[in-house]
Design a protein around this motif. Structure first.
Motif: not given
Length: 368
Positions: A161-173
């Motif tokens: 339920d969190s913003p998709e962009k944060l998960f997307w950026a988490g993969i990048g990190d």
């Protein structure tokens, strides 16, 4: 005589109902808790978390928003709170900056710290390191707690339920951990603990390359799937275990290298502040491979970034002027991670690596 030292590794619960397991952990810690986190995080996790704490027989002595950034001012807001001081344990709820703030406060107060990530954007919920920023957003310092979180509760339904962009950026990190720990430790005579950590680091990249794209699709569909869960565990746990094993305050530091050097240095540019940590780090990982001359890895990661929409050019980070790159490079030489390489770094080498990635990225986007 051999040095005495203690290593703490993450304990965690994962799943869409994992708050039901709080009592199994807190049974040994006490009966009262302060819950501190981000405003949105506390709202979203609140109902399930309160229910889990009630089921565990834990009295909530205080529940409040920590602030908006991981600063010492916000740490001190927590450490000066009398209710927090009197609590048996402290729960930190939210993303990396919220967790790092509460983690630091709990360490200063010498209280058990339990992390409750509401996003999968980095490994902060399980690491024994916290990144503290200045009020203007620039890096201030690293805080090294005496131990990692006593336990981490990874509720996958809340993260979904969190913003998709944060998960997307988490993969990048998370993609940076393997490359950085390998480069920072190359050529070193590693004792048992960092040797183990570097080997764990080798499992941080492939799961994301395997599951990352599908995980993003599943996230958009609102589904807790194998691909999503495996990616969340990679972002939070695999990278976190590596970090705890390759990081000490004084003896050695193989946790980060040029990818985070790029990110930390880029914070000197106001245009970067609207971009997410993992987003910028993912470009930094490309720079790391370019500087290191690993063209095979660079090509592989460029394509992965392109597929996921992570940046492959400077323009995607709003860096459009040579003087901005020069300012970033000038700042980089002052960053700890500048020295976390097995060879002498120069401004020219770093700058050339940045421009090499940008040129290849522009070519890749033009031909897609």
């Amino acid at each position: 005589m051999a040095e005495n030292y203690t290593v703490t590794l993450p304990h965690y619960s994962v799943g869409p109902n994992c708050y039901d397991n709080i009592g199994e952990v807190t049974h040994f810690l006490g009966k009262t808790a302060a819950v501190v986190g981000g405003e949105t995080a506390l709202e979203k996790a609140g109902p399930q978390l309160r229910a889990g704490l009630e089921k565990a027989g834990i009295e909530i002595v205080d529940w409040f928003v920590y602030g908006k950034d991981a600063t010492m001012a916000n740490v001190e807001r927590i450490t000066s709170n009398e209710k927090v001081k009197g609590a048996d344990m402290i729960f930190g709820v939210g993303g990396g900056r919220a967790v790092d703030t509460v983690k630091t406060a709990a360490d200063i107060l010498d209280k058990p710290f339990l992390s409750v990530p509401t996003v999968a954007s980095n490994c902060a919920p399980v690491t024994a390191i916290a990144v503290i920023y200045k009020e203007n957003g620039a890096l201030d310092h690293y805080h090294f707690p005496k131990r990692c979180a006593t336990h981490c509760f990874i509720n996958t339904s809340i993260i979904l339920d969190s913003p998709e962009k944060l998960f997307w950026a988490g993969i990048g990190d998370a993609l940076s951990k393997q490359a950085e720990s390998q480069l920072a430790s190359r050529g070193k005579a590693l004792s048992h603990t960092p040797l183990l950590g570097v080997q764990v680091g080798l499992v941080c990249e492939e799961p994301l390359l395997t599951y990352g794209r599908q995980a993003l699709f599943d996230f958009r569909e609102g589904k807790v799937t194998e691909a999503f869960t495996e990616s969340v565990l990679d972002i939070i746990i695999s990278t976190g275990i590596t970090s705890n094993l390759v990081t000490t305050k004084d003896s050695y530091y193989y946790n980060s290298s040029l990818a985070h050097c790029f990110y930390n240095a880029s914070m000197v540019l106001p245009v970067i502040h609207k971009h997410l940590h993992g987003e910028v780090v993912s470009f930094g990982t490309l720079v790391l491979h370019a500087v290191d001359g690993n063209d095979e890895a660079l090509e592989r990661m460029l394509e992965f970034n392109r597929v996921l929409g992570l940046p492959v050019t400077l323009a995607e980070l709003d860096i459009t002027k040579p003087e901005e790159v020069d300012a970033l490079v000038d700042r980089a030489v002052t960053i700890k991670e500048w020295t976390c390489v097995p060879y002498e770094m120069t401004k020219e080498k770093f700058r050339d690596g940045i421009y090499k990635v940008d040129a290849l990225g522009r070519e890749l986007l033009a031909n897609k």
